[in-house]
Design a protein around this motif. Structure first.
Motif, short mmCIF file in Angstrom:
data_model
loop_
_atom_site.label_atom_id
_atom_site.label_comp_id
_atom_site.label_asym_id
_atom_site.label_seq_id
_atom_site.Cartn_x
_atom_site.Cartn_y
_atom_site.Cartn_z
N VAL A 51 15.79 0.81 -11.33
CA VAL A 51 14.96 0.40 -12.47
C VAL A 51 13.53 0.88 -12.28
N LEU A 52 12.99 0.72 -11.07
CA LEU A 52 11.62 1.15 -10.81
C LEU A 52 11.50 2.68 -10.86
N THR A 53 12.53 3.38 -10.42
CA THR A 53 12.50 4.84 -10.49
C THR A 53 12.41 5.30 -11.94
N ILE A 54 13.15 4.62 -12.81
CA ILE A 54 13.09 4.95 -14.23
C ILE A 54 11.71 4.62 -14.80
N GLU A 55 11.18 3.46 -14.40
CA GLU A 55 9.89 3.00 -14.94
C GLU A 55 8.74 3.88 -14.46
N TYR A 56 8.78 4.29 -13.17
CA TYR A 56 7.71 5.11 -12.61
C TYR A 56 7.88 6.60 -12.92
N GLY A 57 9.09 6.99 -13.26
CA GLY A 57 9.37 8.41 -13.42
C GLY A 57 9.63 9.08 -12.08
N GLY A 58 9.91 8.29 -11.08
CA GLY A 58 10.20 8.77 -9.72
C GLY A 58 10.37 7.57 -8.81
N PRO A 59 10.93 7.76 -7.62
CA PRO A 59 11.15 6.63 -6.71
C PRO A 59 9.85 5.91 -6.38
N PRO A 60 9.91 4.60 -6.12
CA PRO A 60 8.72 3.83 -5.72
C PRO A 60 8.37 4.12 -4.25
N TRP A 61 7.74 5.28 -4.02
CA TRP A 61 7.56 5.76 -2.66
C TRP A 61 6.72 4.84 -1.79
N ILE A 62 5.71 4.21 -2.36
CA ILE A 62 4.86 3.32 -1.56
C ILE A 62 5.68 2.15 -1.01
N ALA A 63 6.41 1.48 -1.90
CA ALA A 63 7.21 0.34 -1.48
C ALA A 63 8.30 0.76 -0.49
N LEU A 64 8.99 1.86 -0.79
CA LEU A 64 10.05 2.32 0.11
C LEU A 64 9.47 2.75 1.45
N GLY A 65 8.32 3.42 1.43
CA GLY A 65 7.70 3.84 2.68
C GLY A 65 7.31 2.66 3.55
N LEU A 66 6.72 1.64 2.94
CA LEU A 66 6.35 0.44 3.69
C LEU A 66 7.57 -0.27 4.25
N ALA A 67 8.61 -0.40 3.42
CA ALA A 67 9.81 -1.11 3.86
C ALA A 67 10.53 -0.37 4.99
N VAL A 68 10.67 0.95 4.86
CA VAL A 68 11.41 1.72 5.86
C VAL A 68 10.64 1.80 7.18
N PHE A 114 -6.86 -7.94 -8.87
CA PHE A 114 -7.08 -6.54 -9.22
C PHE A 114 -6.55 -6.18 -10.60
N ARG A 115 -5.89 -7.14 -11.24
CA ARG A 115 -5.42 -6.93 -12.62
C ARG A 115 -4.55 -5.69 -12.77
N GLU A 116 -3.65 -5.47 -11.83
CA GLU A 116 -2.76 -4.31 -11.90
C GLU A 116 -1.73 -4.54 -13.01
N PRO A 117 -1.36 -3.48 -13.72
CA PRO A 117 -0.43 -3.63 -14.84
C PRO A 117 0.96 -4.05 -14.39
N MET A 118 1.60 -4.89 -15.19
CA MET A 118 2.97 -5.33 -14.93
C MET A 118 3.76 -5.25 -16.23
N PRO A 119 4.21 -4.04 -16.61
CA PRO A 119 5.02 -3.91 -17.83
C PRO A 119 6.35 -4.64 -17.67
N ALA A 120 7.03 -4.80 -18.76
CA ALA A 120 8.27 -5.57 -18.79
C ALA A 120 9.32 -5.02 -17.82
N THR A 121 9.40 -3.70 -17.73
CA THR A 121 10.40 -3.10 -16.83
C THR A 121 10.12 -3.48 -15.38
N ARG A 122 8.85 -3.52 -15.01
CA ARG A 122 8.52 -3.88 -13.64
C ARG A 122 8.81 -5.36 -13.37
#
Length: 320
Positions: A140-157, A259-267
């Motif tokens: 879902v996040l890949t679709i929303e971002y237009g690519g994999p959520p690299w920051i989150a995946l990088g931190l998790a891995v 920081f008021r970061e955007p949170m669209p419905a897909t996220r």
């Protein structure tokens, strides 16, 4: 107040402070993420060294240094945690605090996946369901971002890999952290000196407040680490595992409200799926296990649930 209650209080305070660290790094601007990371590596051995001396554990550190295998693994762990910190600092300074919190929400599921891949552990049905929900989250996040959520995946891995290494080491949390911070100290010092010599450094050249914040980059993790060390001896791992979700929750709230970061419905949908996965994993881990028919054979090692996987890592190192 009972010993257990004090332990919970210390644990909550530690995780809240770790979560609030997302507020610290933007304060160090205009210093960039790589210079901040170098300053953290330079000053961390000083902070941890003072703690080691105060607790009288210098001899234990020397014992670790006499074991080449442990030093090699701690060096690899140090590299992984440095990459993790570089990503985290960059994320907090570039409007991606919510993405960073996502990474630490995903980490327990990555730890479970590593248990299957590395240790050939067998998952129970609800654990597979949690992994499937996490996979859908990434899609879902890949679709929303237009690519994999690299920051989150990088931190998790990187953090999950770090935990995998630390589970293979039988060293004290503070002593191991002392060696981890010390092995990269020479490289960070050379980088810092080069920045100063080339005129590219900001440390010591902006303001006294910026200089103090730079020095504080090595000490900012000391208070929560002390609080967690005090908590770890007073509460069981199951409680620690529950508390570990406080950190990404605080980070998420900081990103959303401060920081008021955007949170669209897909996220929101993606985070909802992930929180469902964590709830399933946690509930499965809290279920009592019988030893009668249907119980796992003694040799079969099931993957640790989220209530212990991340807490084992945190108990080893004190901070990501």
């Amino acid at each position: 107040m009972s010993v257990a209650s004090r332990g919970v209080l210390f644990g909550v305070a530690a995780y809240v402070l770790w979560g609030l660290s997302a507020l610290y790094w933007p304060l160090v601007e205009p210093t960039g993420p790589m210079e901040i990371l170098a300053l953290r590596v330079v000053w961390s051995p000083v902070a941890i060294g003072l703690l080691v001396l105060a607790l009288g554990r210098a001899r234990r550190v020397l014992e670790i240094l006499r074991r080449p295998r442990d030093v090699a693994l701690l060096t690899l762990a140090s590299l992984l945690t440095s990459v993790n910190w570089a990503l985290f600092i960059w994320a907090t300074m570039n409007g991606h605090v919510v993405d960073a919190s996502l990474g630490y929400f995903i980490t327990p599921l990555v730890s479970v996946a590593f248990g299957v891949i590395v240790f050939r552990e067998r998952l129970r049905p609800w654990q597979w369901a949690a992994i499937a929900l996490a996979a859908v989250t990434v899609v879902v996040l890949t679709i929303e971002y237009g690519g994999p959520p690299w920051i989150a995946l990088g931190l998790a891995v990187t953090f999950g890999s770090y935990g995998l290494i630390k589970k293979r080491l039988a060293v004290g949390s503070i002593e191991g952290l002392m060696v981890e911070t010390a092995v990269l100290f020479p490289f960070a010092l050379v980088w810092t000196v080069w920045l100063q010599a080339s005129g590219q450094a900001t440390f010591g050249h902006v303001s006294w407040a910026n200089t103090l914040l730079g020095i504080g980059s090595g000490f900012v993790m000391m208070v929560p680490m002390l609080l967690f060390s005090a908590a770890a001896t007073k509460i069981p791992l199951s409680v620690t595992g529950m508390l570990q979700y406080i950190e990404p929750i605080v980070q998420f709230l900081v990103g959303l409200l401060v920081f008021r970061e955007p949170m669209p419905a897909t996220r929101w949908l993606a985070f909802g799926l992930l929180w469902m996965a964590l709830a399933v994993l946690t509930a499965d881990g809290l279920r009592p296990r019988g030893r009668g028919r249907g119980a796992r054979p003694p040799r079969a090692r099931s993957a640790r649930s989220s209530r212990t996987a991340a807490s084992d890592v945190r108990g080893q190192e004190g901070t990501p």
